[in-house]
Write an enzyme that holds these catalytic residues in place. Structure first.
Site, PDB file in Angstrom:
ATOM      1  N   HIS A   1       0.831  -1.204   0.000  1.00  0.00           N
ATOM      2  CA  HIS A   1       0.000   0.000   0.000  1.00  0.00           C
ATOM      3  C   HIS A   1       0.868   1.256   0.000  1.00  0.00           C
ATOM      4  O   HIS A   1       0.621   2.198  -0.761  1.00  0.00           O
ATOM      5  CB  HIS A   1      -0.916  -0.018   1.216  1.00  0.00           C
ATOM      6  CG  HIS A   1      -1.800   1.174   1.334  1.00  0.00           C
ATOM      7  ND1 HIS A   1      -3.095   1.186   0.899  1.00  0.00           N
ATOM      8  CD2 HIS A   1      -1.576   2.412   1.839  1.00  0.00           C
ATOM      9  CE1 HIS A   1      -3.635   2.378   1.130  1.00  0.00           C
ATOM     10  NE2 HIS A   1      -2.725   3.133   1.705  1.00  0.00           N
ATOM     11  N   GLU A   2       1.889   1.270   0.856  1.00  0.00           N
ATOM     12  CA  GLU A   2       2.753   2.449   0.952  1.00  0.00           C
ATOM     13  C   GLU A   2       3.583   2.651  -0.313  1.00  0.00           C
ATOM     14  O   GLU A   2       3.804   3.779  -0.745  1.00  0.00           O
ATOM     15  CB  GLU A   2       3.660   2.321   2.175  1.00  0.00           C
ATOM     16  CG  GLU A   2       2.927   2.342   3.496  1.00  0.00           C
ATOM     17  CD  GLU A   2       2.044   3.559   3.653  1.00  0.00           C
ATOM     18  OE1 GLU A   2       2.431   4.649   3.187  1.00  0.00           O
ATOM     19  OE2 GLU A   2       0.961   3.428   4.233  1.00  0.00           O
ATOM     20  N   HIS A  50       1.526   4.499  -2.774  1.00  0.00           N
ATOM     21  CA  HIS A  50       1.453   5.950  -2.539  1.00  0.00           C
ATOM     22  C   HIS A  50       2.606   6.657  -3.254  1.00  0.00           C
ATOM     23  O   HIS A  50       2.437   7.751  -3.802  1.00  0.00           O
ATOM     24  CB  HIS A  50       1.530   6.254  -1.041  1.00  0.00           C
ATOM     25  CG  HIS A  50       0.196   6.233  -0.351  1.00  0.00           C
ATOM     26  ND1 HIS A  50      -0.910   6.872  -0.844  1.00  0.00           N
ATOM     27  CD2 HIS A  50      -0.191   5.656   0.818  1.00  0.00           C
ATOM     28  CE1 HIS A  50      -1.927   6.691  -0.013  1.00  0.00           C
ATOM     29  NE2 HIS A  50      -1.514   5.957   1.000  1.00  0.00           N
ATOM     30  N   GLU A  77      -6.445   6.913  -1.496  1.00  0.00           N
ATOM     31  CA  GLU A  77      -6.435   5.654  -0.762  1.00  0.00           C
ATOM     32  C   GLU A  77      -6.996   4.508  -1.599  1.00  0.00           C
ATOM     33  O   GLU A  77      -6.467   3.395  -1.574  1.00  0.00           O
ATOM     34  CB  GLU A  77      -7.230   5.796   0.546  1.00  0.00           C
ATOM     35  CG  GLU A  77      -6.568   6.685   1.569  1.00  0.00           C
ATOM     36  CD  GLU A  77      -5.210   6.149   2.010  1.00  0.00           C
ATOM     37  OE1 GLU A  77      -5.064   4.922   2.162  1.00  0.00           O
ATOM     38  OE2 GLU A  77      -4.284   6.962   2.162  1.00  0.00           O
ATOM     39  N   ASP A 132      -4.746   1.254  -2.594  1.00  0.00           N
ATOM     40  CA  ASP A 132      -5.184  -0.099  -2.265  1.00  0.00           C
ATOM     41  C   ASP A 132      -5.299  -0.969  -3.505  1.00  0.00           C
ATOM     42  O   ASP A 132      -4.919  -2.139  -3.484  1.00  0.00           O
ATOM     43  CB  ASP A 132      -6.521  -0.060  -1.522  1.00  0.00           C
ATOM     44  CG  ASP A 132      -6.350   0.389  -0.081  1.00  0.00           C
ATOM     45  OD1 ASP A 132      -5.355   0.015   0.550  1.00  0.00           O
ATOM     46  OD2 ASP A 132      -7.222   1.115   0.412  1.00  0.00           O
TER      47      ASP A 132
END
Length: 484
Positions: free
Chosen positions: A133-134, A137, A198, A202
């Site tokens: 997930h990070e 980003h 987000e 995801d």
């Protein structure tokens, strides 16, 4: 103007640096929010900001500079990066000693995780789901795009937003307060934009998880357990305070993960060994509590990971000076897996604790023939040389190591120590200056190099090297200060 600029930065940074891991089953529901953020910052500028913030973190946060832990999380992180989309920057993974459940990403490919994740993630796939997930980003440049969005909605220029970035990013928790200080309409717009980020993180995160060979269902499993565990808690972890996990969000992530086939993965021994090391050394509990944790957890675990619990016990015994008990366990572990860096690192520490550094030296020389220039083996080898009072050889090993790993504080600390033992005051000062520079203490770093230059022979190559490094540090300091 500065106050308003900080508020805007707090809004966009609080959303990006604190994960919520929302997942949505239908990728067609995702809005088109762009991919390049070319109007905000270049990749080179993002890397400059990331490097500056990393230096700030080293001086203010309890970063775990453990070579064995770092080798594992770096390997795990880059396995995911190799299967991610739109990778445009190198990645750096590191851990902060903090029992709170959290992870965050920032400019320049930096991904931080709290040690508390190992207390709650029960499998490697669960930990990987957080990192994936990070990573998303960063690859989708969400922080830069959030800055661009805020610039459109306010009179602040992109330069003003970027100029206040370091101040804001150093205290992301202030973002919550900043939301209440803005108009309701602007706050709601920012929240909606953040949710879009987000969703995208995801979607890409689950895709990366699957491509890297992990279990995609680990993401909803992890979040379901967190939501259940903290449902009635008076003080939930920061992640759940800033981004709650209502049932519909967990349901959506489960639906997306179920698009992929189930993977029946065997337990990852490197993950389990790292988890045991974190419990033994970085969980903030005493030796009795750590041993109790190993005993209780082993009873509920697969027999295939028994060695991880024995390794954790060996570390507890080693750290509490129960050396005979530690040696018994480590001997058995090394007999099964003689090339395992976790075990070699612990046995090296044991030999040194027994005042037999020459045994560690012999063992590590053999291991380095199999795995030359490995950071874990090399840093342990240098330490054994220093303990054996072979400082001259240690300096030669560490000079190459710090050249290959210039951002590893361990190498510079040992190089400083070895040179101090030899009476090489100038080289000792130079190594200490590098430590200070890595923590953004530019003026003191320059001061130490200046002292080293004065000690060195006039006109020598050493003096020329010190003077050249002073010029480099002054330029780095000026660039750093310009960012603020």
């Amino acid at each position: 103007m500065l106050k308003r600029t900080r508020s805007l930065l707090y809004l966009c940074i609080s959303a990006v640096l604190t994960p919520s891991f929302t997942a949505y089953a239908n990728s067609n529901d995702l809005p088109d929010i762009g991919t390049t953020a070319s109007g905000t910052l270049t990749i080179a500028q993002e890397r400059q900001y990331g490097d500056a913030y990393m230096r700030m973190l080293r001086s203010s946060k309890p970063i775990i500079d453990d070579p064995v832990v770092n080798e594992y999380i770096d390997s795990l992180g880059h396995r995911l990066v190799a299967n991610a989309s739109n990778v445009k920057t190198p990645f750096t993974f590191f851990m902060i000693r903090d029992r709170n459940i959290n992870a965050f990403a920032f400019f320049g490919g930096y991904v931080a995780m709290h040690s508390g994740l190992f207390l709650h993630a029960k499998s490697e796939s669960e930990l990987a789901s957080v990192l994936a997930h990070e990573i998303s980003h960063i690859t989708q440049r969400h922080l830069a795009r959030s800055m661009e969005e805020q610039a459109r909605r306010s009179p602040a220029t992109l330069a003003a937003l970027a100029g206040s970035l370091l101040l804001a990013i150093a205290a992301p928790e202030a973002g919550i307060a900043a939301i209440t200080a803005t108009t309701a309409g602007n706050a709601q717009s920012q929240i909606n934009y953040t949710r879009a980020n987000e969703r995208e993180a995801d979607r890409f995160g689950i895709e990366t998880l699957e491509k890297a060979g992990f279990e995609a269902r680990a993401m909803p499993q992890f979040f379901t357990r967190l939501a259940d565990e903290y449902r009635y808690a008076s003080t939930p972890p920061p992640m759940l305070l800033t981004h709650p996990l209502p049932e519909d969000r967990i349901t959506d992530s489960r639906a997306r993960a179920q698009q992929y086939p189930v993977r029946h993965l065997a337990p990852s021994m490197p993950y389990q060994l790292t988890r045991a090391r974190v419990i033994a050394r970085y969980a903030g509990i005493d030796s009795t509590a750590a041993l109790d944790w190993f005993d209780r957890t082993e009873k509920k675990s697969s027999p295939s990971i028994k060695d991880a619990f024995d390794y954790g016990r060996a570390l507890v015994y080693l750290d509490s000076q129960k050396l005979d008990q530690a040696k018994s366990l480590l001997d058995a572990l090394l007999k099964k897996d003689p090339d395992n860096n976790f075990y070699l690192d612990a046995m090296s520490d044991l030999y040194i604790a027994q005042q037999h550094p020459e045994k560690a030296q012999t063992m590590l020389e053999a291991a380095l023939k199999v795995n030359p220039r490995n950071p874990v083996l090399t840093i342990n080898y240098a330490n054994s040389l220093i303990e054996a009072k072979d400082n001259q050889k240690a300096v030669r090993v560490l000079q190459r190591y710090t050249h290959d790993n210039p951002n590893d504080l361990n190498g510079w600390h040992l190089l400083s120590q070895a040179n101090a033992h030899l009476g090489n005051n100038a080289e000792d000062l130079a190594a200490r200056a590098e430590i200070l520079a890595l923590k953004a203490d530019w003026n003191k770093a320059i001061q130490y190099y200046t002292q080293a230059s004065k000690i060195a022979d006039l006109g020598s190559l050493e003096q020329a090297r010190y003077d050249a490094r002073i010029d480099q540090l002054m330029a780095q300091r000026d660039r750093f200060m310009a960012l603020q």
